[in-house]
Design an enzyme around this catalytic site. Structure first.
Site, PDB file in Angstrom:
ATOM      1  N   HIS A  23      -5.869   2.651 -13.469  1.00 31.81           N
ATOM      2  CA  HIS A  23      -4.937   2.676 -12.336  1.00 31.81           C
ATOM      3  C   HIS A  23      -5.491   1.908 -11.145  1.00 31.81           C
ATOM      4  O   HIS A  23      -4.752   1.237 -10.418  1.00 31.81           O
ATOM      5  CB  HIS A  23      -4.648   4.129 -11.924  1.00 31.81           C
ATOM      6  CG  HIS A  23      -3.739   4.831 -12.882  1.00 31.81           C
ATOM      7  ND1 HIS A  23      -2.498   5.320 -12.530  1.00 31.81           N
ATOM      8  CD2 HIS A  23      -3.875   5.112 -14.203  1.00 31.81           C
ATOM      9  CE1 HIS A  23      -1.925   5.872 -13.588  1.00 31.81           C
ATOM     10  NE2 HIS A  23      -2.746   5.760 -14.617  1.00 31.81           N
ATOM     11  N   ASP A 115       0.340   5.618  -6.025  1.00 33.09           N
ATOM     12  CA  ASP A 115       0.416   5.712  -7.475  1.00 33.09           C
ATOM     13  C   ASP A 115       1.497   6.728  -7.868  1.00 33.09           C
ATOM     14  O   ASP A 115       1.547   7.837  -7.329  1.00 33.09           O
ATOM     15  CB  ASP A 115      -0.954   6.178  -7.991  1.00 33.09           C
ATOM     16  CG  ASP A 115      -1.138   5.958  -9.470  1.00 33.09           C
ATOM     17  OD1 ASP A 115      -0.264   6.363 -10.251  1.00 33.09           O
ATOM     18  OD2 ASP A 115      -2.181   5.393  -9.843  1.00 33.09           O
ATOM     19  N   SER A 281     -11.195   2.140 -21.606  1.00 34.52           N
ATOM     20  CA  SER A 281     -12.185   2.992 -20.937  1.00 34.52           C
ATOM     21  C   SER A 281     -12.010   4.478 -21.234  1.00 34.52           C
ATOM     22  O   SER A 281     -12.865   5.285 -20.902  1.00 34.52           O
ATOM     23  CB  SER A 281     -12.121   2.763 -19.416  1.00 34.52           C
ATOM     24  OG  SER A 281     -10.821   3.031 -18.939  1.00 34.52           O
ATOM     25  N   CYS A 334     -17.879  -4.975 -21.951  1.00 38.53           N
ATOM     26  CA  CYS A 334     -17.969  -6.420 -21.754  1.00 38.53           C
ATOM     27  C   CYS A 334     -16.944  -6.869 -20.717  1.00 38.53           C
ATOM     28  O   CYS A 334     -16.014  -6.117 -20.395  1.00 38.53           O
ATOM     29  CB  CYS A 334     -17.764  -7.141 -23.079  1.00 38.53           C
ATOM     30  SG  CYS A 334     -16.057  -7.218 -23.573  1.00 38.53           S
ATOM     31  N   TRP A 354      -1.735  -0.424 -21.290  1.00 37.57           N
ATOM     32  CA  TRP A 354      -0.872  -1.406 -20.612  1.00 37.57           C
ATOM     33  C   TRP A 354      -1.681  -2.534 -19.968  1.00 37.57           C
ATOM     34  O   TRP A 354      -1.290  -3.700 -20.020  1.00 37.57           O
ATOM     35  CB  TRP A 354       0.014  -0.714 -19.598  1.00 37.57           C
ATOM     36  CG  TRP A 354       1.032  -1.621 -18.947  1.00 37.57           C
ATOM     37  CD1 TRP A 354       1.216  -1.849 -17.621  1.00 37.57           C
ATOM     38  CD2 TRP A 354       2.034  -2.419 -19.612  1.00 37.57           C
ATOM     39  NE1 TRP A 354       2.248  -2.741 -17.405  1.00 37.57           N
ATOM     40  CE2 TRP A 354       2.773  -3.109 -18.620  1.00 37.57           C
ATOM     41  CE3 TRP A 354       2.370  -2.640 -20.957  1.00 37.57           C
ATOM     42  CZ2 TRP A 354       3.821  -3.986 -18.919  1.00 37.57           C
ATOM     43  CZ3 TRP A 354       3.418  -3.518 -21.258  1.00 37.57           C
ATOM     44  CH2 TRP A 354       4.122  -4.171 -20.246  1.00 37.57           C
ATOM     45  N   GLU A 359      -3.195  -8.183 -20.123  1.00 40.32           N
ATOM     46  CA  GLU A 359      -4.272  -9.183 -20.113  1.00 40.32           C
ATOM     47  C   GLU A 359      -4.157 -10.112 -21.324  1.00 40.32           C
ATOM     48  O   GLU A 359      -4.215 -11.340 -21.185  1.00 40.32           O
ATOM     49  CB  GLU A 359      -5.635  -8.492 -20.095  1.00 40.32           C
ATOM     50  CG  GLU A 359      -5.956  -7.859 -18.747  1.00 40.32           C
ATOM     51  CD  GLU A 359      -7.205  -6.988 -18.759  1.00 40.32           C
ATOM     52  OE1 GLU A 359      -7.488  -6.380 -17.715  1.00 40.32           O
ATOM     53  OE2 GLU A 359      -7.883  -6.910 -19.796  1.00 40.32           O
TER      54      GLU A 359
END
Length: 457
Positions: A23, A115, A281, A334, A354, A359
């Protein structure tokens, strides 16, 4: 635009993020777009989150509020429900205190971008007479699903074999966000996601981290209801339009990346020959799934770069790293954007979070979709059937994605006929993503409109 001095800013915007990497990153990138257009930005997260992130020097000020668990955040709460309730109570109070502090120090706030996971922030913004803009960090398609549940228009538990919602392709229950499909595992999270819409009608703006071209039907439908604007993809400018010269990475990370090792290794491999594997993550795989994934990579006979977080490493099959060292590199973390941009990477095995999806799409990398939970099954549906930039490694009846499924998808993308079509589509979306945030693009126009109205409000 040149850097603006403090007293030359047109307005001051406070940007409040839910305390997770997924986020914080998009909200920080949106903040940089605002700053580039002359708005002063103060980014706000929780005290517990600020202790865990590695922050690089930035012109955007970082402030903190309390979630009631300053020493460890959600990990220190007895349940998700307890955390969210305490965050609402303590967060509202400490957010109000922060606004007062900024006002008395000569930096009054004009607008709060908050948010969507924290709808109570809008109530605080309105008490202070601020413009309130809700920021959705997931796709419009996913938020459309949650909205229909909130309004009672989509009944739970799901009973239909196929679900038809405005602006969406027909979807099956297993294509829905996991919190809608599985109501038992995380009921508090389902409640939170659905309650994002509890007061959205009072927001002055609804901002969504997507690009119009990606989801035109659902964006058009939602714009009939709210002042919705697409402002994505929120990826550092130097990977897209290159208009913000010092915007080369997100600038915040929970894990330290093995940057040198990754890039050196990739430099030694031919164009399009490497499979990049990362599950973000938060997602965790069980040991059995880890083993199937390991064997799928091995059987594909491709080079691979696999991100296995330190907390997950014990689940790797015994001696796997040593036995595959000729073909693969396993790292704890990485620099994902740099990896996805590298010409050696030919395919991305992803959980379909997402941010990772945006990306890969923005950088033109085909995907093997292995969705785990939350919004990921819906993102995978779009990756495969709508944008046609990947293949799904389908799970068996026990929810396990077998090695053969992984191997087949990798081989098809790297060597097969469908792979060529997917690569072509990926290039098309890469171009559209860059155009959206470049000068005069759909997202750039929307951000400019937001800034212009903010300055004149």
């Amino acid at each position: 635009m040149e850097k603006v001095t403090n007293n030359a800013y047109k307005a001051h915007c406070l940007v409040l993020s839910y305390p997770t990497q997924g986020h914080l990153n998009p909200m920080l990138e949106f903040s940089r777009r605002l700053e580039h257009k002359g708005v002063k930005v103060t980014l706000v997260t929780t005290r517990s989150m600020s202790k865990t992130i590695h922050k690089e020097a930035s012109s955007i000020a970082l402030e903190t509020i309390s979630d009631g668990f300053d020493e460890g955040g959600i990990a220190h709460a007895e349940s998700i429900q307890a955390y969210l309730e305490r965050f609402w109570q303590v967060g509202s109070q400490t957010l109000a205190e922060l606004l007062e502090k900024l006002s008395s120090s000569g930096n009054p706030v004009d607008c709060m971008v908050y948010d969507a996971f924290l709808p109570w922030a809008l109530d605080v913004a309105k008490k202070f007479g601020l413009v309130g803009a809700v920021f959705f960090t997931q796709s419009c398609a996913v938020h459309n699903i949650y909205y229909h549940v909130n309004k009672g228009l989509l009944k739970l538990p799901l009973s239909e074999a196929e679900i038809l919602l405005p602006g969406l392709p027909p979807v099956q229950p297993q294509d829905m966000p996991s919190f809608i499909y599985d109501l038992i595992t995380y009921p508090a999270v389902t409640d939170m996601l659905v309650s994002q819409f509890s007061n959205v009608d009072k927001a002055d703006w609804v901002l969504c981290n997507t690009l119009y071209e990606l989801e035109p039907e659902v964006v058009d439908w939602m714009t009939e209801i709210w002042p919705l604007r697409t402002i994505g993809p929120t990826i550092p400018s130097m990977f897209l339009d290159k208009r913000i010269k010092d915007d080369k990475d997100y600038g915040f990370c929970i894990f330290k990346p093995n940057s040198d090792a990754c890039m050196k290794w990739l430099n030694n491999h031919p164009k399009g020959s490497v499979i990049y594997v990362s599950f973000g993550s938060l997602a965790t795989l069980n040991a059995e799934q880890m083993e199937e994934l390991a064997w799928g990579l091995r059987m594909s006979n491709s080079y691979f770069l696999w991100v296995v977080r330190a907390s997950e490493k014990a689940k790797l099959p015994k001696n796997f790293v040593e036995e595959t060292s000729e073909k693969g590199l396993v790292v704890h973390w990485c620099p994902q954007l740099e990896v996805l941009t590298h010409e050696a990477v030919g395919c991305f095995v992803t959980h379909c979070g997402w941010n990772s999806t945006l990306e890969a799409l923005s950088l033109g990398v085909p995907m093997v979709a292995v969705p785990q939970w939350t919004d990921q099954p819906t993102n995978a549906k779009y990756i495969i059937d709508v944008w046609k930039i990947g293949l799904k490694a389908t799970a068996d009846e026990k929810g396990l994605v077998k090695r053969e499924a992984i191997e087949n998808c990798i081989r098809e993308i790297m060597e097969g006929k469908r792979g060529k079509e997917i690569v072509k589509n990926a290039y098309k979306w890469k171009t559209l993503a860059k155009e959206a945030v470049d000068q005069g693009g759909s997202s750039d126009k929307n951000i400019q409109e937001f800034v212009t109205k903010l300055v004149h409000s």
